[in-house]
Design a protein around this motif. Sequence first.
Motif, PDB file in Angstrom:
ATOM      1  N   TYR A  27      -7.111  -6.109  -3.982  1.00 39.74           N
ATOM      2  CA  TYR A  27      -7.440  -4.551  -4.425  1.00 39.74           C
ATOM      3  C   TYR A  27      -7.947  -4.445  -5.969  1.00 39.74           C
ATOM      4  CZ  TYR A  27      -4.894  -2.713  -0.396  1.00 39.74           C
ATOM      5  OH  TYR A  27      -4.670  -2.360   0.670  1.00 39.74           O
ATOM      6  N   VAL A  28      -7.596  -5.427  -6.946  1.00 36.92           N
ATOM      7  CA  VAL A  28      -7.850  -5.267  -8.315  1.00 36.92           C
ATOM      8  C   VAL A  28      -8.817  -6.222  -8.803  1.00 36.92           C
ATOM      9  CG1 VAL A  28      -5.311  -4.223  -8.967  1.00 36.92           C
ATOM     10  CG2 VAL A  28      -5.754  -6.698  -8.909  1.00 36.92           C
ATOM     11  N   SER A  29      -8.953  -7.419  -7.948  1.00 35.84           N
ATOM     12  CA  SER A  29      -9.931  -8.164  -8.115  1.00 35.84           C
ATOM     13  C   SER A  29      -9.687  -9.141  -9.409  1.00 35.84           C
ATOM     14  CB  SER A  29     -11.303  -7.978  -8.500  1.00 35.84           C
ATOM     15  OG  SER A  29     -11.640  -7.371  -7.024  1.00 35.84           O
ATOM     16  N   GLN A  30      -8.343  -8.989  -9.877  1.00 34.79           N
ATOM     17  CA  GLN A  30      -8.173 -10.081 -11.443  1.00 34.79           C
ATOM     18  C   GLN A  30      -6.669 -10.481 -11.055  1.00 34.79           C
ATOM     19  OE1 GLN A  30      -8.299  -7.591 -14.810  1.00 34.79           O
ATOM     20  NE2 GLN A  30     -10.104  -6.373 -14.028  1.00 34.79           N
ATOM     21  N   TRP A  31      -6.775 -11.791 -11.161  1.00 30.27           N
ATOM     22  CA  TRP A  31      -5.473 -12.631 -10.851  1.00 30.27           C
ATOM     23  C   TRP A  31      -4.095 -12.239 -11.780  1.00 30.27           C
ATOM     24  CZ3 TRP A  31      -3.957 -14.721  -6.597  1.00 30.27           C
ATOM     25  CH2 TRP A  31      -3.017 -15.417  -6.446  1.00 30.27           C
ATOM     26  N   ALA A  64       4.527  -1.350  -1.634  1.00 27.67           N
ATOM     27  CA  ALA A  64       4.701  -0.704  -3.010  1.00 27.67           C
ATOM     28  C   ALA A  64       3.628  -1.836  -3.622  1.00 27.67           C
ATOM     29  CB  ALA A  64       5.918  -1.557  -3.572  1.00 27.67           C
ATOM     30  N   ILE A  65       3.373  -2.887  -3.339  1.00 30.20           N
ATOM     31  CA  ILE A  65       2.299  -3.707  -4.091  1.00 30.20           C
ATOM     32  C   ILE A  65       0.967  -3.102  -3.769  1.00 30.20           C
ATOM     33  CG2 ILE A  65       1.085  -5.913  -3.794  1.00 30.20           C
ATOM     34  CD1 ILE A  65       3.594  -7.334  -3.323  1.00 30.20           C
ATOM     35  N   LYS A  66       0.638  -2.468  -2.671  1.00 32.00           N
ATOM     36  CA  LYS A  66      -0.684  -1.685  -2.283  1.00 32.00           C
ATOM     37  C   LYS A  66      -0.766  -0.680  -3.139  1.00 32.00           C
ATOM     38  CE  LYS A  66      -3.106   0.733   1.339  1.00 32.00           C
ATOM     39  NZ  LYS A  66      -2.826   2.103   1.579  1.00 32.00           N
ATOM     40  N   ASN A  67       0.265   0.262  -3.243  1.00 28.57           N
ATOM     41  CA  ASN A  67       0.344   1.482  -3.724  1.00 28.57           C
ATOM     42  C   ASN A  67       0.080   1.180  -5.457  1.00 28.57           C
ATOM     43  OD1 ASN A  67       0.421   2.752  -1.379  1.00 28.57           O
ATOM     44  ND2 ASN A  67       2.728   3.029  -1.546  1.00 28.57           N
ATOM     45  N   ASN A  68       0.880   0.177  -5.863  1.00 26.32           N
ATOM     46  CA  ASN A  68       0.643  -0.233  -7.439  1.00 26.32           C
ATOM     47  C   ASN A  68      -0.731  -0.666  -7.778  1.00 26.32           C
ATOM     48  OD1 ASN A  68       3.268   0.986  -7.795  1.00 26.32           O
ATOM     49  ND2 ASN A  68       4.424  -1.037  -8.168  1.00 26.32           N
ATOM     50  N   SER A  69      -1.272  -1.332  -6.873  1.00 27.98           N
ATOM     51  CA  SER A  69      -2.673  -1.853  -7.105  1.00 27.98           C
ATOM     52  C   SER A  69      -3.719  -0.715  -6.917  1.00 27.98           C
ATOM     53  CB  SER A  69      -2.860  -2.645  -5.808  1.00 27.98           C
ATOM     54  OG  SER A  69      -2.117  -4.142  -5.889  1.00 27.98           O
ATOM     55  N   VAL A  70      -3.540   0.223  -5.963  1.00 27.25           N
ATOM     56  CA  VAL A  70      -4.455   1.364  -6.185  1.00 27.25           C
ATOM     57  C   VAL A  70      -4.337   2.242  -7.413  1.00 27.25           C
ATOM     58  CG1 VAL A  70      -4.801   3.467  -4.795  1.00 27.25           C
ATOM     59  CG2 VAL A  70      -4.615   1.421  -3.565  1.00 27.25           C
ATOM     60  N   ILE A  73      -6.138   0.585 -10.167  1.00 24.10           N
ATOM     61  CA  ILE A  73      -7.487   1.052  -9.987  1.00 24.10           C
ATOM     62  C   ILE A  73      -7.784   2.183 -10.487  1.00 24.10           C
ATOM     63  CG2 ILE A  73      -9.496   1.054  -8.480  1.00 24.10           C
ATOM     64  CD1 ILE A  73      -8.169  -1.052  -6.915  1.00 24.10           C
ATOM     65  N   THR A  74      -6.864   3.507  -9.863  1.00 23.41           N
ATOM     66  CA  THR A  74      -7.434   4.693 -10.605  1.00 23.41           C
ATOM     67  C   THR A  74      -7.197   4.910 -11.882  1.00 23.41           C
ATOM     68  OG1 THR A  74      -5.115   5.470  -9.940  1.00 23.41           O
ATOM     69  CG2 THR A  74      -7.020   5.615  -8.005  1.00 23.41           C
ATOM     70  N   ARG A  75      -6.119   4.203 -12.222  1.00 23.39           N
ATOM     71  CA  ARG A  75      -6.063   4.281 -13.680  1.00 23.39           C
ATOM     72  C   ARG A  75      -7.124   3.839 -14.733  1.00 23.39           C
ATOM     73  NH1 ARG A  75      -0.377   2.652 -13.311  1.00 23.39           N
ATOM     74  NH2 ARG A  75      -1.436   0.651 -14.041  1.00 23.39           N
ATOM     75  N   THR A  76      -7.612   2.603 -14.321  1.00 24.10           N
ATOM     76  CA  THR A  76      -8.471   1.904 -15.228  1.00 24.10           C
ATOM     77  C   THR A  76     -10.240   2.042 -14.597  1.00 24.10           C
ATOM     78  OG1 THR A  76      -8.454  -0.312 -13.833  1.00 24.10           O
ATOM     79  CG2 THR A  76      -6.899   0.279 -15.818  1.00 24.10           C
ATOM     80  N   LYS A  77     -10.074   2.827 -13.507  1.00 22.86           N
ATOM     81  CA  LYS A  77     -11.404   3.035 -13.072  1.00 22.86           C
ATOM     82  C   LYS A  77     -12.604   3.488 -14.039  1.00 22.86           C
ATOM     83  CE  LYS A  77     -13.948   5.183  -9.365  1.00 22.86           C
ATOM     84  NZ  LYS A  77     -13.852   6.068  -8.164  1.00 22.86           N
TER      85      LYS A  77
END
Length: 173
Positions: A27-31, A64-70, A73-77
Amino acid sequence: MKLQKQTEIEQLFKKNYRFYCLLSYSYVSQWDIAEDIVQDVFVKLLTKKDSTLLLNINAYVCRAIKNNSVKYITRTKKLETLDENCLFIPFHDEPIYEEINRASILQKSINNLPLGCKNVFELCALDGHKYNSAADQLGISVNTVKTQMKKAYKILRHDLKNYYLVVLFFLEN
């Protein structure tokens, strides 16, 4: 009971850490961000006051990981501007007889947009203006900018349907 829960969570963390990081990374593309998200989920799980046992803790952690990743993304989009290096890849079953000038295909599609859509799209997508800034500059409302952007994306998706676009915002609605 709490010690047993903590041990179970720690074992799950150690056993599946890489998988969870890869899930977040998809989702986030940053390790490093993916690792932070996974660790945050487990810290919240360990410090959770509600001591009820989860039926499927692995499914809970993945969700939870999926939701936090999303959420991340929305916070830093941020809207990234298009540049001349956008790549189009023809479908794999199309024969390639000559080199296609991919940038000109995109430019031609943009030029074919209705005037209002084109102006809004160029300001927002190409020049990187925020919707508020584009609305002020064009003397229109922010809602009109949003509507014109949706219309532009729809038209461009239709015009470019035979190409995969490496720019993510064309995949969004």
